[in-house]
Design an enzyme around this catalytic site. Structure first.
Site, PDB file in Angstrom:
ATOM      1  N   GLY A   1      61.186  16.807  18.050  1.00  0.00           N
ATOM      2  CA  GLY A   1      60.297  17.941  18.316  1.00  0.00           C
ATOM      3  C   GLY A   1      59.952  18.046  19.794  1.00  0.00           C
ATOM      4  N   GLU A   2      59.796  19.290  20.254  1.00  0.00           N
ATOM      5  CA  GLU A   2      59.433  19.518  21.660  1.00  0.00           C
ATOM      6  C   GLU A   2      57.951  19.231  21.925  1.00  0.00           C
ATOM      7  OE1 GLU A   2      60.687  23.440  22.754  1.00  0.00           O
ATOM      8  OE2 GLU A   2      62.781  22.817  22.960  1.00  0.00           O
ATOM      9  N   LYS A   3      57.161  18.978  20.876  1.00  0.00           N
ATOM     10  CA  LYS A   3      55.754  18.645  21.126  1.00  0.00           C
ATOM     11  C   LYS A   3      55.683  17.382  21.985  1.00  0.00           C
ATOM     12  CE  LYS A   3      52.565  16.908  18.294  1.00  0.00           C
ATOM     13  NZ  LYS A   3      51.822  15.935  19.124  1.00  0.00           N
TER      14      LYS A   3
ATOM     15  N   HIS B   1      57.713  18.469  10.849  1.00  0.00           N
ATOM     16  CA  HIS B   1      58.894  17.652  10.541  1.00  0.00           C
ATOM     17  C   HIS B   1      59.899  18.453   9.704  1.00  0.00           C
ATOM     18  CE1 HIS B   1      55.796  14.314  10.967  1.00  0.00           C
ATOM     19  NE2 HIS B   1      56.729  13.941  11.817  1.00  0.00           N
TER      20      HIS B   1
ATOM     21  N   GLN C   1      56.272   0.746  19.982  1.00  0.00           N
ATOM     22  CA  GLN C   1      55.860   1.871  20.838  1.00  0.00           C
ATOM     23  C   GLN C   1      54.349   2.072  20.860  1.00  0.00           C
ATOM     24  OE1 GLN C   1      58.198   4.727  18.284  1.00  0.00           O
ATOM     25  NE2 GLN C   1      56.552   6.119  18.822  1.00  0.00           N
TER      26      GLN C   1
ATOM     27  N   SER D   1      50.628  17.888  14.035  1.00  0.00           N
ATOM     28  CA  SER D   1      50.810  16.480  14.385  1.00  0.00           C
ATOM     29  C   SER D   1      50.259  15.623  13.258  1.00  0.00           C
ATOM     30  CB  SER D   1      50.042  16.167  15.680  1.00  0.00           C
ATOM     31  OG  SER D   1      49.863  14.770  15.820  1.00  0.00           O
TER      32      SER D   1
HETATM   33  O1  PAF Z   1      58.177  11.052  17.592  1.00  0.00           O
HETATM   34  C1  PAF Z   1      58.149  10.121  16.753  1.00  0.00           C
HETATM   35  O2  PAF Z   1      57.790  10.314  15.603  1.00  0.00           O
HETATM   36  C2  PAF Z   1      58.581   8.729  17.187  1.00  0.00           C
HETATM   37  O3  PAF Z   1      58.224   8.481  18.502  1.00  0.00           O
HETATM   38  C3  PAF Z   1      60.084   8.450  16.950  1.00  0.00           C
HETATM   39  C4  PAF Z   1      60.956   9.362  17.809  1.00  0.00           C
HETATM   40  C5  PAF Z   1      60.417   8.645  15.488  1.00  0.00           C
HETATM   41  C6  PAF Z   1      60.408   7.005  17.344  1.00  0.00           C
HETATM   42  O4  PAF Z   1      59.657   6.105  16.618  1.00  0.00           O
END
Ligand code: PAF
Length: 281
Positions: free
Chosen positions: A147-149, A37, A61, A185
């Site tokens: 991120g591209e991960k 990050h 999500q 991660s």
């Molecule tokens: O990659 C993430 O951390 C999440 O999917 C994001 C893009 C912040 C959306 O909640």
């Protein structure tokens, strides 16, 4: 660093920055921040005058059987890290601020969200698309960095920003890795010591398969071999190992030097690891 928890306050802060002609970069996260990050933050600081990092574990999500409730949350440590990195604004809304009572809107991005993680995690990209769209509308940044991960996620976000004419540049940032190759991660904390020793095989396998593909090997058999390799290395299952077009994510059955990405998701104990690699000729 200013910590903002409401949309109203965020809009006021952004209006002041705009009045001052400042370029704004947004770095959306779900917290549990690590060096990966921070590399997004550094990229943001390089391209903009003001960086807004969002911390929000987005419930829409996560599937019903997924790790929403146990997803690592460490707000105090996250805010300290962002302060140390000279971030100007941390936007940390709670769930009721983002999803007000009566919330009834859903989103679906077609094409790039099909297959790969989209097949294994139904509804996941709908939730990502929804929250990212909301964050882009709330913060109105010039640039947003991902991120591209999460390569498929990056493609979904590029698609939605373009389709909805959101005036923002979506930038991808390279994957940051541990010394042994494991992609950073927030979910790596779930790995036991034994699993942590096996985990780097994922990247090694991607590298070997990518090298064999660029050397002209046959796509289907190389992907099958790579899956067998992961299973013998100790992964409990492989959700997918696929070669896709780098921009459209259409499956590639042949590789002839076109821009392509090799993507993998595999399970190790209770942990699901994803990774990917660009094919370079
Ligand atoms: O990659 C993430 O951390 C999440 O999917 C994001 C893009 C912040 C959306 O909640």
């Amino acid at each position: 660093m200013r910590v903002i928890r409401t949309i109203t306050e965020l809009r006021q802060a952004v209006a002041l920055l705009r009045a001052d002609a400042k370029k704004i970069a947004l770095v959306p996260t779900m917290g549990a921040l690590h060096d990966g990050h921070m590399s997004l933050v550094k990229m943001a600081q390089h391209v903009a005058d003001c960086v807004i990092v969002t911390i929000f574990v987005n419930p829409t999500q996560f599937g019903p059987a997924e790790d929403f409730s146990k997803y690592p949350r460490q707000e105090i440590a996250d805010l300290a890290l962002l302060t140390e990195h000279n971030v100007q604004i941390a936007y940390v809304p709670d769930v009721t601020e983002m999803y007000q009572p009566g919330f009834a809107t859903t989103m679906q991005v077609g094409g790039v969200s099909g297959g790969l993680c989209g097949a294994v995690r139904p509804g996941h990209f709908d939730g990502v698309a929804l929250v990212v769209t909301k964050l882009l509308l709330q913060a109105a940044p010039d640039i947003a960095i991902f991120g591209e991960k999460d390569y498929q996620q990056l493609m979904v976000i590029k698609r939605l920003a373009s389709d909805l004419d959101i005036p923002v540049e979506i930038m991808g940032a390279p994957i940051l890795r541990e010394k042994d190759g494991l992609a950073l991660s927030s979910r790596n904390v779930y790995l036991t010591d034994k699993e942590r020793r096996i985990a780097p095989e994922l990247y090694k396998c991607l590298q070997q398969c990518a090298a064999a593909l660029t050397a002209g090997g046959e796509v289907t058999s190389l992907l099958e071999n790579a899956i067998s390799h992961l299973l013998s290395a100790g992964f409990s299952s492989v959700d997918y190992m696929e070669l896709r077009d780098a921009a459209t994510l259409a499956p590639c059955t042949h590789y002839k030097g076109q821009p392509a990405r090799l993507l993998v998701a595999a399970r190790l104990g209770s942990c699901r690891l994803i990774d990917n690699i660009e094919l370079t000729t």
